[in-house]
Design an enzyme around this catalytic site. Structure first.
Site, PDB file in Angstrom:
ATOM      1  CG  ASP A   1      -2.049   0.984   1.145  1.00 41.79           C
ATOM      2  OD1 ASP A   1      -3.092   0.763   1.789  1.00 41.79           O
ATOM      3  OD2 ASP A   1      -1.872   1.985   0.411  1.00 41.79           O
TER       4      ASP A   1
ATOM      5  NE  ARG B   1      -4.473   3.183  -0.057  1.00 41.73           N
ATOM      6  CZ  ARG B   1      -5.621   2.567   0.252  1.00 41.73           C
ATOM      7  NH1 ARG B   1      -6.776   3.127  -0.053  1.00 41.73           N
ATOM      8  NH2 ARG B   1      -5.608   1.396   0.862  1.00 41.73           N
TER       9      ARG B   1
HETATM   10  N1  LIG Z   1      -2.690  -2.125  -6.339  1.00 44.08           N
HETATM   11  C1  LIG Z   1      -3.952  -2.557  -6.218  1.00 44.08           C
HETATM   12  N2  LIG Z   1      -4.884  -1.647  -5.865  1.00 44.08           N
HETATM   13  C2  LIG Z   1      -6.156  -2.099  -5.755  1.00 44.08           C
HETATM   14  C3  LIG Z   1      -6.544  -3.429  -5.994  1.00 44.08           C
HETATM   15  N3  LIG Z   1      -7.884  -3.527  -5.815  1.00 44.08           N
HETATM   16  C4  LIG Z   1      -8.312  -2.274  -5.444  1.00 44.08           C
HETATM   17  N4  LIG Z   1      -7.254  -1.441  -5.409  1.00 44.08           N
HETATM   18  C5  LIG Z   1      -7.178  -0.040  -5.007  1.00 44.08           C
HETATM   19  O1  LIG Z   1      -7.332  -0.035  -3.601  1.00 44.08           O
HETATM   20  C6  LIG Z   1      -7.885   1.192  -3.216  1.00 44.08           C
HETATM   21  C7  LIG Z   1      -9.099   0.891  -2.335  1.00 44.08           C
HETATM   22  O2  LIG Z   1      -9.281   2.004  -1.657  1.00 44.08           O
HETATM   23  P1  LIG Z   1     -10.429   2.241  -0.540  1.00 44.08           P
HETATM   24  O3  LIG Z   1     -11.636   1.438  -0.889  1.00 44.08           O
HETATM   25  O4  LIG Z   1     -10.552   3.701  -0.356  1.00 44.08           O
HETATM   26  O5  LIG Z   1      -9.831   1.747   0.801  1.00 44.08           O
HETATM   27  P2  LIG Z   1      -9.396   0.476   1.429  1.00 44.08           P
HETATM   28  O6  LIG Z   1      -7.937   0.626   1.678  1.00 44.08           O
HETATM   29  O7  LIG Z   1      -9.854  -0.684   0.618  1.00 44.08           O
HETATM   30  O8  LIG Z   1     -10.156   0.474   2.846  1.00 44.08           O
HETATM   31  P3  LIG Z   1     -11.655   0.889   3.161  1.00 44.08           P
HETATM   32  O9  LIG Z   1     -11.590   2.316   3.647  1.00 44.08           O
HETATM   33  O10 LIG Z   1     -12.090  -0.021   4.251  1.00 44.08           O
HETATM   34  O11 LIG Z   1     -12.444   0.758   1.898  1.00 44.08           O
HETATM   35  C8  LIG Z   1      -8.229   1.948  -4.520  1.00 44.08           C
HETATM   36  O12 LIG Z   1      -7.204   2.867  -4.818  1.00 44.08           O
HETATM   37  C9  LIG Z   1      -8.255   0.845  -5.550  1.00 44.08           C
HETATM   38  O13 LIG Z   1      -7.890   1.306  -6.856  1.00 44.08           O
HETATM   39  C10 LIG Z   1      -5.521  -4.357  -6.359  1.00 44.08           C
HETATM   40  O14 LIG Z   1      -5.759  -5.551  -6.547  1.00 44.08           O
HETATM   41  N5  LIG Z   1      -4.261  -3.872  -6.452  1.00 44.08           N
END
Ligand SMILES: Nc1nc2c(ncn2[C@@H]2O[C@H](COP(=O)(O)OP(=O)(O)OP(=O)(O)O)[C@@H](O)[C@H]2O)c(=O)[nH]1
Ligand SMILES: [Zn+2]
Length: 350
Positions: free
Chosen positions: A276, A278
Site C-alpha cells: 500500500d 498511500r
Molecule cells: N494495487 C492494487 N490496488 C487495488 C486493488 N484492488 C483495489 N485497489 C485499489 O485499492 C484502493 C481501495 O481504496 P479504498 O476502498 O478507499 O480503501 P481500502 O484501503 O480498501 O479500505 P476501506 O476504507 O475499508 O475501503 C483503490 O485505490 C483501488 O484502486 C488491487 O488488486 N491492487
C-alpha cells in the site's frame, strides 16, 4: 508572468483580503469584528472614541466614526500606522484559518488592493499607488504558506454536484507536495460541535466508474454517499490514490498477475511496490479548510484510522463499510483481511 489578484469590496471575489471583511479577532478578551475596526480605533488615545469604533455595526461605520473624530487622531499616528496594520492583518489570518487557507491558496499571485481612493494602502486605482496593504498580505501569506496545515493543499474552486442521493458541494484541491487533484464532497452543514461522518475514498476507476466486481470500492462509494445523505451531513474525500497509490496502469499490471494466481499484495510486490503506497497526511489540509476536527470514519482499514489520528484528527468512531462481497472479490477481501489488517465480520468474508 505572475498573475495579479485585485481586490476591493468584501463581497467581491477575493473580498476576504479586504479589511472590511468580517473576521472576528480576539485581543485581550476584546473581540474586534474586523481588522478595520481595530485599525481605526488605534488612531485615538480617547477610550470613548475607541469604544464607539469597536461597537460600530459594520466596518464601514467604524471607518466613518473615525472620520468624525479626525481632529483627535494621535500625533504619532503616521509613524505607527504601518506597524498597527501589519499586526492586525497578521492576527486576522492567525485567528481565522478559513481565510488563511484562502490566502495561501492564492499561491504566488501578486496581491493588490485596487482602490482609487487610497494610493498608500491601495494601488490608487491606476496602479501608481504604493499598495502597502497588498505588500503586508503577501508577507503574511509567505509566513503561513510554510505552516501546516496551510502548506498541504491549495483550494481551487467549488461547485454543486447533484447525485441520486442528494446534492453535494464539491471542493477541488491541489496537493502541494505532488500536484495531485483531490476532491471533498460536502453534504449539509458539518459543524465542529459534533463528529462529522466522513469517508476517505481512494480513487478506483474500475470500481467507482466501470462497475468492477474485482474489488469493493464502487459498492463502498455508493453506500458512503447514501449514509452521509441519510445522516443529514458529512464529507467524502475522493483521493487521487488509484491502485492503492500505484496508478491505474500499474493496477492493471497487478490485476494481470492476479489473473495468474498472485494475491493483491503479492502482485504489488512483484511489480516492485509496497502493498500500500498511500499517504493521507494531506487530508488534514482538506479537513482544516472545512473546519472539521473530529470524525466518525467509514472504513474497514486500520491504516486510515491511524493516518488521521497521527495527523491530529480525532477519530471518535469507526463506522464499518462492508459492501459488495461477491465471488469475484472474495479472494481480494480475504487477502485485505489477512495481510492488510482490514476489519471484516467473519460472515462478510466467509
Ligand atoms: N494495487 C492494487 N490496488 C487495488 C486493488 N484492488 C483495489 N485497489 C485499489 O485499492 C484502493 C481501495 O481504496 P479504498 O476502498 O478507499 O480503501 P481500502 O484501503 O480498501 O479500505 P476501506 O476504507 O475499508 O475501503 C483503490 O485505490 C483501488 O484502486 C488491487 O488488486 N491492487
Ligand atoms: Zn477498487
Amino acid at each position: 508572468m505572475v498573475e495579479e489578484i485585485k481586490f476591493y469590496e468584501p463581497e467581491d471575489n477575493h473580498g476576504f483580503l479586504s479589511n472590511f471583511a468580517l473576521s472576528p479577532i480576539t485581543l485581550s478578551d476584546v473581540v474586534w469584528p474586523s481588522s478595520e475596526h481595530y485599525y481605526q480605533a488605534q488612531k485615538f488615545t480617547d477610550l470613548s472614541i475607541q469604544n464607539k469604533i469597536l461597537n460600530a455595526e459594520t466596518p464601514d461605520d467604524a471607518f466613518k466614526i473615525s472620520r468624525d473624530f479626525a481632529d483627535q487622531v494621535k500625533d504619532d499616528w503616521m509613524e505607527v500606522r504601518g506597524a498597527v496594520m501589519r499586526f492586525i492583518v497578521f492576527e486576522k489570518f492567525r485567528q481565522n484559518t478559513y481565510f488563511t487557507h484562502l490566502l495561501v491558496s492564492t499561491g504566488d499571485h501578486f496581491i493588490k488592493e485596487h482602490s482609487h481612493k487610497d494610493d498608500y494602502w491601495g494601488d490608487g486605482g491606476d496602479g501608481s499607488g504604493r499598495n502597502e496593504l497588498g505588500k503586508i498580505l503577501m508577507d503574511v501569506r509567505e509566513y503561513f504558506a510554510k505552516k501546516e496545515p496551510f502548506n498541504l493543499v491549495h483550494f481551487v474552486d467549488s461547485a454543486k454536484l447533484p447525485t441520486q442521493w442528494g446534492t453535494f458541494q464539491m471542493y477541488g484541491f491541489i496537493e502541494v507536495k505532488t500536484g495531485k487533484e483531490h476532491l471533498a464532497l460536502v453534504y449539509g452543514q458539518p459543524t465542529p460541535d459534533e463528529p462529522t461522518l466522513i469517508r476517505l475514498h481512494s480513487e478506483c476507476l474500475t470500481g467507482d466508474a466501470l462497475f468492477s466486481q474485482r474489488c469493493d470500492c464502487g459498492f463502498q462509494l455508493a453506500r458512503a454517499m447514501e449514509n452521509i445523505v441519510k445522516k443529514g451531513s458529512g464529507v467524502l474525500l475522493y483521493l487521487k490514490q488509484e491502485g492503492r497509490g500505484i496508478g491505474l496502469i500499474n493496477k492493471i499490471r497487478a490485476y494481470h498477475l492476479q489473473d495468474e494466481g498472485a494475491d493483491t499484495v503479492e502482485a504489488n510486490e512483484r511489480l516492485g511496490f509496497a502493498a500500500d503506497m498511500r499517504d493521507y497526511a494531506f487530508c488534514r489540509g482538506m479537513l482544516s479548510f472545512l473546519n472539521i476536527e473530529s470524525v466518525s470514519l467509514m472504513t474497514n482499514n486500520p491504516r486510515k484510522i491511524n493516518a488521521l489520528t497521527d495527523n491530529g484528527i480525532n477519530v471518535v468512531e469507526r463506522v464499518t463499510l462492508q459492501e459488495g462481497n461477491n465471488p469475484f472479490n472474495e479472494g481480494y477481501l480475504k487477502t485485505k483481511s489477512a495481510k492488510l489488517g482490514h476489519m471484516f465480520d467473519a460472515e462478510f468474508i466467509k
